[in-house]
Design an enzyme around this catalytic site. Sequence first.
Site, PDB file in Angstrom:
ATOM      1  N   SER A 128       0.840  -1.202   0.000  1.00 30.10           N
ATOM      2  CA  SER A 128       0.000   0.000   0.000  1.00 30.10           C
ATOM      3  C   SER A 128       0.871   1.247   0.000  1.00 30.10           C
ATOM      4  CB  SER A 128      -0.860  -0.017   1.263  1.00 30.10           C
ATOM      5  OG  SER A 128      -1.425   1.249   1.496  1.00 30.10           O
ATOM      6  N   TYR A 153      -1.994  -1.158  10.948  1.00 32.66           N
ATOM      7  CA  TYR A 153      -2.274  -1.725   9.623  1.00 32.66           C
ATOM      8  C   TYR A 153      -1.167  -1.346   8.645  1.00 32.66           C
ATOM      9  CZ  TYR A 153      -3.833  -1.353   4.811  1.00 32.66           C
ATOM     10  OH  TYR A 153      -3.868  -1.388   3.444  1.00 32.66           O
ATOM     11  N   LYS A 157       2.116  -3.517   6.493  1.00 33.59           N
ATOM     12  CA  LYS A 157       2.478  -3.514   5.069  1.00 33.59           C
ATOM     13  C   LYS A 157       3.985  -3.328   4.903  1.00 33.59           C
ATOM     14  CE  LYS A 157      -1.559  -4.277   3.405  1.00 33.59           C
ATOM     15  NZ  LYS A 157      -1.845  -5.617   2.872  1.00 33.59           N
TER      16      LYS A 157
HETATM   17  C1  UD1 Z   1      -6.496   4.066   3.932  1.00 30.59           C
HETATM   18  C2  UD1 Z   1      -5.055   3.689   3.990  1.00 30.59           C
HETATM   19  C3  UD1 Z   1      -4.736   2.725   2.878  1.00 30.59           C
HETATM   20  C4  UD1 Z   1      -5.643   1.555   2.939  1.00 30.59           C
HETATM   21  C5  UD1 Z   1      -7.075   2.022   2.839  1.00 30.59           C
HETATM   22  C6  UD1 Z   1      -7.994   0.824   2.934  1.00 30.59           C
HETATM   23  C7  UD1 Z   1      -3.524   5.303   4.882  1.00 30.59           C
HETATM   24  C8  UD1 Z   1      -2.747   6.530   4.620  1.00 30.59           C
HETATM   25  N1  UD1 Z   1      -4.229   4.846   3.875  1.00 30.59           N
HETATM   26  O1  UD1 Z   1      -6.630   4.939   2.828  1.00 30.59           O
HETATM   27  O2  UD1 Z   1      -3.420   2.289   2.998  1.00 30.59           O
HETATM   28  O3  UD1 Z   1      -5.332   0.658   1.926  1.00 30.59           O
HETATM   29  O4  UD1 Z   1      -7.342   2.959   3.878  1.00 30.59           O
HETATM   30  O5  UD1 Z   1      -8.697   0.720   4.101  1.00 30.59           O
HETATM   31  O6  UD1 Z   1      -3.506   4.732   5.952  1.00 30.59           O
HETATM   32  N2  UD1 Z   1     -13.078  10.376   3.817  1.00 30.59           N
HETATM   33  C9  UD1 Z   1     -14.102  11.261   4.136  1.00 30.59           C
HETATM   34  N3  UD1 Z   1     -15.259  10.758   4.650  1.00 30.59           N
HETATM   35  C10 UD1 Z   1     -15.460   9.414   4.838  1.00 30.59           C
HETATM   36  C11 UD1 Z   1     -14.417   8.516   4.485  1.00 30.59           C
HETATM   37  C12 UD1 Z   1     -13.231   9.041   4.002  1.00 30.59           C
HETATM   38  O7  UD1 Z   1     -13.950  12.470   3.979  1.00 30.59           O
HETATM   39  O8  UD1 Z   1     -16.538   9.036   5.326  1.00 30.59           O
HETATM   40  C13 UD1 Z   1     -11.828  10.899   3.234  1.00 30.59           C
HETATM   41  C14 UD1 Z   1     -10.598  10.606   4.087  1.00 30.59           C
HETATM   42  O9  UD1 Z   1     -10.384  11.620   5.018  1.00 30.59           O
HETATM   43  C15 UD1 Z   1      -9.517  10.560   3.003  1.00 30.59           C
HETATM   44  C16 UD1 Z   1     -10.236  10.069   1.754  1.00 30.59           C
HETATM   45  O10 UD1 Z   1     -11.617  10.263   2.004  1.00 30.59           O
HETATM   46  O11 UD1 Z   1      -9.034  11.845   2.755  1.00 30.59           O
HETATM   47  C17 UD1 Z   1      -9.988   8.601   1.472  1.00 30.59           C
HETATM   48  O12 UD1 Z   1     -10.251   7.859   2.653  1.00 30.59           O
HETATM   49  P1  UD1 Z   1     -10.284   6.257   2.673  1.00 30.59           P
HETATM   50  O13 UD1 Z   1     -11.145   5.765   1.584  1.00 30.59           O
HETATM   51  O14 UD1 Z   1     -10.600   5.833   4.069  1.00 30.59           O
HETATM   52  O15 UD1 Z   1      -8.808   5.839   2.289  1.00 30.59           O
HETATM   53  P2  UD1 Z   1      -7.405   6.290   2.917  1.00 30.59           P
HETATM   54  O16 UD1 Z   1      -7.560   6.708   4.317  1.00 30.59           O
HETATM   55  O17 UD1 Z   1      -6.775   7.219   1.953  1.00 30.59           O
END
Ligand code: UD1
Length: 343
Positions: A128, A153, A157
């Site tokens: 990842s 987590y 990785k």
């Molecule tokens: C995270 C992990 C990644 C992992 C993935 C799968 C990190 C840096 N990244 O990705 O390695 O493979 O999860 O579980 O640890 N968001 C919102 N509202 C929501 C959900 C998310 O605003 O309800 C935003 C988050 O703040 C982020 C973006 O959407 O900026 C993506 O979030 P998400 O889909 O959870 O993925 P990551 O956190 O990037």
Amino acid sequence: MKKECVLVSGGAGYIGSHTAVELIEAGYDVVIADNLSNSDFGAVEGVRKITGVEVPFVEVDCCDREALKTKLFEQYEFQSVIHFAAFKAVGESVQKPLEYYRNNLTSLMNILDLMREFGRQNIVFSSSCTVYGEPDKQPVTELTPRKPATSPYGNTKTMCEDILRDTVRATPALKGIALRYFNPIGAHPTALIGELPRGVPQNLVPFVTQTAAGIRECLSVFGNDYPTPDGSNIRDYIDVVDLARAHVVAITRMIEGKNKQPYEVFNVGTGNGVSVLELVRRFEEANGLKLNYKIADRREGDIIAIWADPTLANEELGWQAKRNLDDTLRSAWAWEKHVRGIE
Ligand code: UD1
């Protein structure tokens, strides 16, 4: 000619099931192994339906070395493994670090140990972009230094990459590729397989599609005061079918002996950074609907921005992300509607 067989551990999961489809369509035999701890047998049925192939499925926990040996390694003659089986919830890993370290490390170590014992040769590991932590410079290349991740987590990785690298180094017959995924989203164009989170989705796109379906009232955008153009986080959203194809190319590279090093690492992303607010807007436009969302506090552990430099994968693997974001977001919505029975 007898087809090459590939073991897909975690093949009932989101990325694993899409990869099983692409492998079969590329002419491989596939065995799916999964303990169904965070996945559904329906995904295996989806793979069978899409491909028309009765793919063998073995219910097994990769942490159970003896079961892996007797149910898989002694039964099937795969030379190659694509290892997805792992826990993946960032937040949960902070609450349950030991479960994450035990599960994710033990399963990889068991697979590698048995590959050595049975003389099996090639492995692709699901890594990842989390291994880059909060990067100092964008986009990140494979040479961007790894940093401590923001969660257990993420640390699994990094540790698993090292376990793989060192085991390959010590085992002349073994080759390995770690693929560092950016943010996988979307679903198969048939809408027969896709992401199926249990409980409240932690990831952005499943939360978006469930909100559009009326299952969640409102999407919270976690922060609009980050140092980015619109204040929300930036990620590199990669279509899951494109990501699945990267696995086929990686395993084929090793089977054909085209790898340049016994252990290699590739970023798998599009190269485009997209903000959370932009993604929401694109989802609305691509699907012709309005999403209920609000700005909320930052989520602990989120990094500000990350996107890939995919040049190495483009040039060395001849792989490129193809599907555009709008099509991917339409596929995510089509899948949600399929799951919920919405017309
Ligand atoms: C995270 C992990 C990644 C992992 C993935 C799968 C990190 C840096 N990244 O990705 O390695 O493979 O999860 O579980 O640890 N968001 C919102 N509202 C929501 C959900 C998310 O605003 O309800 C935003 C988050 O703040 C982020 C973006 O959407 O900026 C993506 O979030 P998400 O889909 O959870 O993925 P990551 O956190 O990037």
